[in-house]
Design an enzyme around this catalytic site. Structure first.
Site, PDB file in Angstrom:
ATOM      1  N   LEU A  91       0.846  -1.184   0.000  1.00  0.00           N
ATOM      2  CA  LEU A  91       0.000   0.000   0.000  1.00  0.00           C
ATOM      3  C   LEU A  91       0.886   1.239   0.000  1.00  0.00           C
ATOM      4  O   LEU A  91       2.009   1.211   0.516  1.00  0.00           O
ATOM      5  CB  LEU A  91      -0.907   0.031   1.239  1.00  0.00           C
ATOM      6  CG  LEU A  91      -1.988  -1.043   1.357  1.00  0.00           C
ATOM      7  CD1 LEU A  91      -2.709  -0.925   2.685  1.00  0.00           C
ATOM      8  CD2 LEU A  91      -2.976  -0.961   0.201  1.00  0.00           C
ATOM      9  N   ASP A  92       0.368   2.341  -0.554  1.00  0.00           N
ATOM     10  CA  ASP A  92       1.091   3.601  -0.532  1.00  0.00           C
ATOM     11  C   ASP A  92       1.243   4.095   0.909  1.00  0.00           C
ATOM     12  O   ASP A  92       0.492   3.695   1.802  1.00  0.00           O
ATOM     13  CB  ASP A  92       0.341   4.669  -1.333  1.00  0.00           C
ATOM     14  CG  ASP A  92       0.253   4.336  -2.804  1.00  0.00           C
ATOM     15  OD1 ASP A  92       1.092   3.539  -3.289  1.00  0.00           O
ATOM     16  OD2 ASP A  92      -0.661   4.862  -3.472  1.00  0.00           O
ATOM     17  N   ALA A  93       2.185   5.014   1.113  1.00  0.00           N
ATOM     18  CA  ALA A  93       2.452   5.538   2.461  1.00  0.00           C
ATOM     19  C   ALA A  93       1.208   6.174   3.083  1.00  0.00           C
ATOM     20  O   ALA A  93       0.982   6.057   4.296  1.00  0.00           O
ATOM     21  CB  ALA A  93       3.592   6.547   2.410  1.00  0.00           C
ATOM     22  N   THR A 104      -1.951   5.415   2.415  1.00  0.00           N
ATOM     23  CA  THR A 104      -3.098   4.509   2.421  1.00  0.00           C
ATOM     24  C   THR A 104      -3.068   3.659   3.684  1.00  0.00           C
ATOM     25  O   THR A 104      -2.013   3.184   4.101  1.00  0.00           O
ATOM     26  CB  THR A 104      -3.079   3.601   1.184  1.00  0.00           C
ATOM     27  OG1 THR A 104      -3.114   4.414   0.011  1.00  0.00           O
ATOM     28  CG2 THR A 104      -4.274   2.663   1.178  1.00  0.00           C
ATOM     29  N   HIS A 145      -0.905   2.641  -8.455  1.00  0.00           N
ATOM     30  CA  HIS A 145      -1.836   3.692  -8.017  1.00  0.00           C
ATOM     31  C   HIS A 145      -3.211   3.541  -8.684  1.00  0.00           C
ATOM     32  O   HIS A 145      -3.851   4.542  -9.029  1.00  0.00           O
ATOM     33  CB  HIS A 145      -1.280   5.077  -8.323  1.00  0.00           C
ATOM     34  CG  HIS A 145      -0.079   5.459  -7.508  1.00  0.00           C
ATOM     35  ND1 HIS A 145       0.067   5.158  -6.169  1.00  0.00           N
ATOM     36  CD2 HIS A 145       1.052   6.123  -7.860  1.00  0.00           C
ATOM     37  CE1 HIS A 145       1.221   5.623  -5.732  1.00  0.00           C
ATOM     38  NE2 HIS A 145       1.854   6.200  -6.735  1.00  0.00           N
TER      39      HIS A 145
END
Length: 239
Positions: free
Chosen positions: A100-102, A104, A183
């Site tokens: 997951l993105d930072a 999220t 993304h």
């Protein structure tokens, strides 16, 4: 699994010690000295080190509730790694099955079983992931149909796979995907003229997030086995 990983998982040797032992021909596979660290070994192979048969430690499977501003990485960077939340031995042996993105939050699965991870992340198995999405603007009426039919993302040549959209409120939805392009959730909503302001993953396959932010637990045997049948009703195709 690779021979160096097999030896690491069967001993307390450091990675450098494992590399040295293999290069010095002290590791044998099925009665033959092997000096290539990348050699693939399997459950039915006899692997020995200095005459002792090696038996790898059991695989581990964890669920973690990722907070914002943490990294799905084994090391700290601009933000701390999610592994800093784990009070567990040998965390360096583990990896994340679907990052997951930072910014999220939500469900992260962690393991040292590469084949299990492949069942979760490979497009071949269409394992679905459900996200709760907060939007900058009210959702348009046609978005659910457009996502179900597939849309073209900027920089892509083909349409996204069918996705299911459930509207919770004007600016909050649940989105279920069976693929994981870079993304992707943010790009899908950008493609329909909206912007994601907060993103939270709450489900992967049959596993639902059920611990508080920053907390983790081991998966049950049933949860683990669900990803060995990811094309089943619980783990695969959208309905």
């Amino acid at each position: 699994m690779r021979l160096d990983r097999f030896v690491s998982k069967s001993t307390e040797l450091t990675p450098q010690q494992v590399s040295d032992c293999i290069s010095q021909a002290t590791v044998w596979v099925n009665g033959v000295a092997v000096t290539d660290e990348a050699t693939q070994v399997h459950e039915n192979n006899l692997v020995q080190f200095n005459g002792q048969t090696l038996v790898p430690r059991p695989f581990r499977y964890l669920l973690l509730h990722k907070p914002q501003q943490t990294l799905c990485s084994n090391v700290d960077g601009v933000y701390p790694s999610v592994f800093s939340l784990l009070d567990i031995e040998r965390p360096s042996e583990l990896h994340i099955a679907g990052r997951l993105d930072a910014d999220t939050t939500g469900l992260v699965l962690i393991t040292d079983d590469g084949r299990w991870t492949f069942n979760i992340t490979s497009p071949k198995y269409a394992c679905y992931k459900t996200y709760r999405v907060h939007l900058a603007k009210p959702i348009k009426e046609d978005v659910a149909e457009r996502f179900a039919n597939g849309i073209l993302l900027q920089g892509e040549k083909g349409l996204t796979l069918p996705a299911r959209l459930e509207v919770l409120s004007a600016q909050q939805v649940l989105l279920t995907l069976t693929e994981g392009k870079f993304h992707q959730v943010k790009r899908m909503f950008a493609a329909v003229g909206n912007k994601v302001v907060a993103l939270h993953r709450q489900r992967i396959g049959a596993i639902e997030l059920d611990v508080h932010e920053g907390q983790w637990r081991y998966l049950t045997a049933e949860e683990i086995s669900s990803f060995y049948s990811v094309n089943s009703e619980d783990g695969g195709a959208l309905s």
